[in-house]
Design an enzyme around this catalytic site. Structure first.
Site, PDB file in Angstrom:
ATOM      1  N   ARG A   1     -23.446  30.684  54.971  1.00  0.00           N
ATOM      2  CA  ARG A   1     -22.746  29.409  55.166  1.00  0.00           C
ATOM      3  C   ARG A   1     -22.341  28.820  53.811  1.00  0.00           C
ATOM      4  O   ARG A   1     -21.274  28.221  53.689  1.00  0.00           O
ATOM      5  CB  ARG A   1     -23.584  28.428  55.991  1.00  0.00           C
ATOM      6  CG  ARG A   1     -22.800  27.198  56.426  1.00  0.00           C
ATOM      7  CD  ARG A   1     -23.559  26.366  57.452  1.00  0.00           C
ATOM      8  NE  ARG A   1     -23.423  26.869  58.801  1.00  0.00           N
ATOM      9  CZ  ARG A   1     -22.430  26.525  59.640  1.00  0.00           C
ATOM     10  NH1 ARG A   1     -21.494  25.687  59.259  1.00  0.00           N
ATOM     11  NH2 ARG A   1     -22.387  27.030  60.852  1.00  0.00           N
TER      12      ARG A   1
ATOM     13  N   GLU B   1     -24.135  17.452  61.006  1.00  0.00           N
ATOM     14  CA  GLU B   1     -24.284  17.813  59.598  1.00  0.00           C
ATOM     15  C   GLU B   1     -23.130  17.397  58.678  1.00  0.00           C
ATOM     16  O   GLU B   1     -23.367  17.013  57.534  1.00  0.00           O
ATOM     17  CB  GLU B   1     -24.468  19.335  59.482  1.00  0.00           C
ATOM     18  CG  GLU B   1     -25.720  19.851  60.148  1.00  0.00           C
ATOM     19  CD  GLU B   1     -25.671  21.368  60.316  1.00  0.00           C
ATOM     20  OE1 GLU B   1     -24.945  21.848  61.206  1.00  0.00           O
ATOM     21  OE2 GLU B   1     -26.336  22.058  59.528  1.00  0.00           O
TER      22      GLU B   1
HETATM   23  N1  MTE Z   1     -30.176  13.098  63.089  1.00  0.00           N
HETATM   24  C1  MTE Z   1     -31.419  12.618  63.213  1.00  0.00           C
HETATM   25  N2  MTE Z   1     -31.587  11.304  63.484  1.00  0.00           N
HETATM   26  N3  MTE Z   1     -32.518  13.414  63.066  1.00  0.00           N
HETATM   27  C2  MTE Z   1     -32.381  14.756  62.775  1.00  0.00           C
HETATM   28  O1  MTE Z   1     -33.384  15.471  62.649  1.00  0.00           O
HETATM   29  N4  MTE Z   1     -30.841  16.622  62.326  1.00  0.00           N
HETATM   30  C3  MTE Z   1     -29.508  17.005  61.845  1.00  0.00           C
HETATM   31  C4  MTE Z   1     -28.430  16.286  62.648  1.00  0.00           C
HETATM   32  N5  MTE Z   1     -28.720  14.878  62.733  1.00  0.00           N
HETATM   33  C5  MTE Z   1     -31.067  15.295  62.616  1.00  0.00           C
HETATM   34  C6  MTE Z   1     -29.978  14.407  62.818  1.00  0.00           C
HETATM   35  C7  MTE Z   1     -29.250  18.432  61.908  1.00  0.00           C
HETATM   36  S1  MTE Z   1     -29.827  19.409  60.667  1.00  0.00           S
HETATM   37  C8  MTE Z   1     -28.530  18.996  62.922  1.00  0.00           C
HETATM   38  S2  MTE Z   1     -28.155  20.644  62.934  1.00  0.00           S
HETATM   39  C9  MTE Z   1     -28.045  18.198  64.055  1.00  0.00           C
HETATM   40  O2  MTE Z   1     -28.428  16.835  63.955  1.00  0.00           O
HETATM   41  C10 MTE Z   1     -28.611  18.808  65.336  1.00  0.00           C
HETATM   42  O3  MTE Z   1     -28.276  18.093  66.455  1.00  0.00           O
HETATM   43  P1  MTE Z   1     -26.867  18.232  67.205  1.00  0.00           P
HETATM   44  O4  MTE Z   1     -26.468  19.660  67.167  1.00  0.00           O
HETATM   45  O5  MTE Z   1     -27.164  17.741  68.566  1.00  0.00           O
HETATM   46  O6  MTE Z   1     -25.913  17.355  66.451  1.00  0.00           O
HETATM   47  N1  HPA Z   2     -26.644  26.935  61.372  1.00  0.00           N
HETATM   48  C1  HPA Z   2     -27.904  26.655  61.727  1.00  0.00           C
HETATM   49  N2  HPA Z   2     -28.756  27.562  62.115  1.00  0.00           N
HETATM   50  C2  HPA Z   2     -28.360  28.837  62.158  1.00  0.00           C
HETATM   51  C3  HPA Z   2     -27.059  29.196  61.811  1.00  0.00           C
HETATM   52  C4  HPA Z   2     -26.160  28.207  61.397  1.00  0.00           C
HETATM   53  O1  HPA Z   2     -24.996  28.468  61.065  1.00  0.00           O
HETATM   54  N3  HPA Z   2     -26.950  30.524  61.954  1.00  0.00           N
HETATM   55  C5  HPA Z   2     -28.155  30.945  62.371  1.00  0.00           C
HETATM   56  N4  HPA Z   2     -29.010  29.930  62.498  1.00  0.00           N
HETATM   57 MO1  MOS Z   3     -29.499  21.811  61.332  1.00  0.00          MO
HETATM   58  S1  MOS Z   3     -29.851  22.423  59.397  1.00  0.00           S
HETATM   59  O1  MOS Z   3     -28.536  23.285  61.648  1.00  0.00           O
HETATM   60  O2  MOS Z   3     -31.017  22.139  62.032  1.00  0.00           O
END
Ligand code: MTE
Ligand code: HPA
Ligand code: MOS
Length: 782
Positions: free
Chosen positions: A311, A715
């Protein structure tokens, strides 16, 4: 649609602020006669464990047993990707690694007894940094390449070239809820686990592997997490496996929860990266060629380091078209804790490099960095360096100009030049940076999700899906999607705690794709159910099924609301007609492909975009600075839940600011982590939020092919914080020139995180440079 798109508060907002929302470690007091685990750790970064004597500890008050490798009936390994993480290691691989666990009646008894376990070690040489690993050729993955054109040959033809080395530090997740698990053998003999995990199915897999039982013997539930941020994507399973071992051995509930210092010591962080680059460009600032070597510190085991590295490599272009590009990546094996997923998953580190490089190019040419950025944007018809078409490239320009206008960028740029000319002791800096972030797991087959929706005869509904709630608002969005799809008020729908016995083989909730995947799976299940119910209604109303409307808890033929029947009445009718009232739903992301051999394909379903303008003020005596104003314009497609999305944008941005400015991980010469709590690791707090913080979501941005026209948001906003770092560099540069119109220094090297100390030393460097250049810093230096 009534609920989707409405400003619905987070489903647990009240519970979060009152303290009523329950987390894993709130449960053990209700678990009858639970036992508690405490780790036995070894103070070496790398050592052979030659003896482990548990006799004294086992005889200590309250101790039930000491868990060691002998208790593992399955496989003594919790590695999520590669089998390289022994749960009970015989070789210590990072400083403070646990090698055994004491189980006792109270946590305090376990802690005291752990000190009685005798360990004897033969220390081995340790590799503690990326440069040491490169020197020793210690890698656990790579080198991997992404290439377009012939970057080395193109470099030779470029009129201008720069080379350099850029380092970027890691980041501690600092979820408020530390890692925790509670296990017991239930009344049916099943291993029941409550785990704070982003990936219940993988926790189930690893518990089953360690116990040596089929997965159907293990149930993992995650009700909610007090934050995950990637830190619980793979690294929640050890604690669940330990609790399961103790619960099975003793026939009692068993609890593991890490203290903050333990959590920070035992669990991986954002990967530190080192980048070595050669960039070629012309005198207008057009980038022509880039050779970039990326090295990450993977720590002692592979974990997710391979996809994190990929990534980073996929995001080394950010929003910029570079015709000839060669990105090479390697994961270093060190004797650090195993670094892991963290919001952005390598993307931030890749983008950090190119934004740093662009600032170097701009200053080298004496051009404003924002002009160099804009000049290099992808345009319609372009492809990324790995061959994916940037279908909506014009969105970058649109966001840039809308945000430029709303933030009054040009006028403030002038104001700041004036301020800096008039003030010798403090300088201001303004910067705008863009974000393009690829949405999908780069491991293509993870891009699937399932759901199970149950309608009861009173018309109330339970929604099960494979995603986990970590504060990001996934359950809120799913709730809104399901209620609309069934035409019900929110109160009629319950989103259930995530459990592996409701939806099997789920993917981690990660890659920001939680709502894209699970939302679509839930929608599919709901549509199956409304199709069945519409058949029942059509017979009742003597109309076509297509004309049946489900709305506000009522069902009626379109335009005939006065004959409506309550949803519950229709459900009862369906039951009497032996129509099934539950359905599964499934979604897979279409058309993904990536060929590792050629480094080309379409790894992402689409891109999320955004941009941020940040303004800072820096004190020249101390390097102290304040973030004065931030303006963000972010693209979430058509928002599923605007309050939730705004929270994600604000929170992600501030978390990025922490990574780039204040959060500094420190280790001593033995490899022991010395920043092990909030007192030694500076997190951003309310006082660090900018007093002016304008966040807007891009309008008219419906995304085709994603649930309800939305885009992932979790993210991408983190990387908007790069604008703060670039604003700091602009302010630092201003210390190197004493009159408007005079050019600034031709290089601002700023370490990361940009703590006041680092900012101070960067100011000192440009001041020195300014003096040495005879106060004519615009004169080209060779
Ligand atoms: N927001 C909060 N409040 N707490 C979290 O742990 N994790 C982040 C993001 N936002 C997180 C957050 C990460 S690393 C990811 S990948 C996404 O939320 C995962 O949730 P989603 O795929 O439902 O957006
Ligand atoms: N994001 C988060 N987790 C993962 C990914 C990614 O792109 N690929 C494999 N695990
Ligand atoms: Mo988020 S770093 O893909 O849990």
């Amino acid at each position: 649609m009534k609920h989707v798109g409405a400003a619905q508060p987070h489903e647990s907002a009240r519970g979060h602020v009152t303290g009523e929302a329950k987390y894993v470690d709130d449960l053990w007091m209700r678990a009858h006669r639970a036992v508690h685990l405490w780790p036995v750790t070894v103070p070496h970064a790398h050592a052979r464990l030659v003896a482990l004597d548990t006799a004294a500890a086992s005889a200590a008050p309250g101790v039930s047993c000491v868990l060691t490798a002998a208790d593992v009936s399955g496989v003594n390994d919790v590695g999520p990707v590669r089998r390289d993480e022994p749960l009970f290691p015989s070789t210590v691989s990072f400083h403070g690694q646990p090698v055994a666990w004491v189980v006792a009646e109270t946590e305090e008894q376990a802690r005291r007894a752990a000190a009685l376990v005798e360990t004897r070690c033969e220390p081995l040489p340790a590799i503690l940094s990326i440069p040491e690993a490169i020197a020793a050729q210690s890698f656990c993955f790579g080198p991997e390449h992404l290439a377009r054109g012939d970057a080395r040959a193109a470099l030779d033809r470029c009129p201008e070239r720069l080379a350099g080395e850029i380092g970027v530090g890691g980041q501690e997740h600092f979820y408020l809820e530390t890692q925790a698990a509670l296990a017991w053998v239930d009344e049916a003999g099943l291993m029941m686990i409550h785990s704070s995990t982003q990936h219940p199915s993988e926790t189930q897999e690893i518990v089953a592997r360690v116990l040596g039982v089929p997965r159907h013997e293990v149930i993992v539930q995650c009700t909610r997490m007090g934050g995950g941020f990637g830190g619980k994507e793979t690294q929640a399973s050890s604690w669940a496996a330990l609790a399961a071992l103790a619960a099975r051995k003793l026939g009692r509930p068993a609890r593991v929860r890490l203290s903050r210092a333990q959590d920070m010591t035992f669990t991986g962080k954002r990967h530190p990266f080192l980048g070595r680059f050669q960039v070629g460009f012309d005198r207008t600032g057009q980038l022509l060629a880039l050779v970039l070597d990326l090295y990450s510190d993977g720590g002692y085991s592979l974990d997710l380091s391979a996809p994190v590295l990929f990534r980073a490599m996929f995001h080394a272009d950010n929003c910029y078209r570079i015709d000839d590009m060669l990105v090479t990546g390697s994961v270093c094996r060190t004797h650090n804790v195993s670094h892991t997923a963290f919001r952005g998953f390598g993307g931030p580190q890749g983008m950090f490099m190119i934004e740093d490089i662009i600032d170097r190019v701009a200053r080298h040419l004496g051009l404003p960095p924002h002009e160099v950025r804009r000049r290099n944007f992808y345009r319609a018809g372009d492809c990324s360096h790995y061959g994916q078409p940037i279908r909506d490239a014009d969105r970058i320009e649109r966001i840039w100009s809308e945000l430029g206008a709303s933030s009054e960028f040009d006028a403030r740029w002038q104001d700041i030049e004036r301020y800096n000319a008039e003030n010798g002791l403090s300088k201001r800096g303004l910067a705008i940076t863009p974000v393009k972030f690829g949405i999908s797991f780069t491991t293509s087959h993870y891009n699937q999700a399932g759901a199970l929706v149950l309608i009861y005869r009173d018309g109330s509904v339970q929604v099960n899906h494979g995603g986990t709630e970590m504060g990001q608002g996934l359950h809120t969005k799913v709730w809104q999607i399901a209620a609309d799809a069934l035409g019900l008020p929110l109160e009629a729908v319950r989103v259930m705690p995530t459990r592996t016995d409701k939806v099997p083989n789920t993917s981690a909730t990660a890659a920001s794709s939680g709502s894209d995947l699970n939302g679509a799976a839930v929608l599919a299940a709901c549509e199956t159910l409304t199709a069945r119910l519409a058949g029942v209604a059509a017979r009742h109303f003597q109309v076509d099924a297509e004309s049946i409307v489900f709305e506000a808890g009522l069902v009626y033929p379109a335009g005939q609301q006065r004959v409506a029947v309550p949803f519950a009445a229709l459900v009862e009718k369906a039951y009497e007609q032996t129509i099934p009232l539950f359905a599964s739903g499934y979604y897979r992301t279409p058309d993904l492909s990536f060929d590792k051999a050629t480094g080309t394909g379409k790894p992402f379903h689409y891109f999320a975009y955004g941009a941020a303008v940040s303004e800072v003020e820096v004190d020249g005596f101390t390097g102290m600075y304040t973030l004065r104003r931030v303006d963000i314009l972010h693209d979430v497609g058509r928002s599923l839940s605007p309050l939730v999305d705004r929270g994600q944008v604000e929170g992600g941005f501030i978390q990025g600011v922490g990574w780039l400015t204040s959060e500094e991980l420190t280790w001593n010469e033995h490899g022991a982590l010395t920043s092990r709590g909030a007192s030694t690791y500076k997190l951003p707090s309310l006082g660090d939020c900018p007093p002016v913080f304008n966040v807007a979501l891009l309008e008219r941005a419906d995304e085709p092919g994603v649930v309800r026209g939305s885009k992932a948001v979790g993210e991408p906003p983190l990387m908007l914080a790069l604008s703060v770092r670039e604003a700091l560099r602009a302010a630092i540069a201003a210390f190197g020139c004493d009159a408007p119109g005079r050019g600034g220094p031709r290089l601002v090297e700023l370490g990361s995180p940009a703590t006041p100390e680092r900012v101070y030393w960067a100011i000192e460097a440009v001041r020195r440079h300014h003096l040495e250049a005879g106060k004519l810093p615009s004169t080209p230096l060779t």
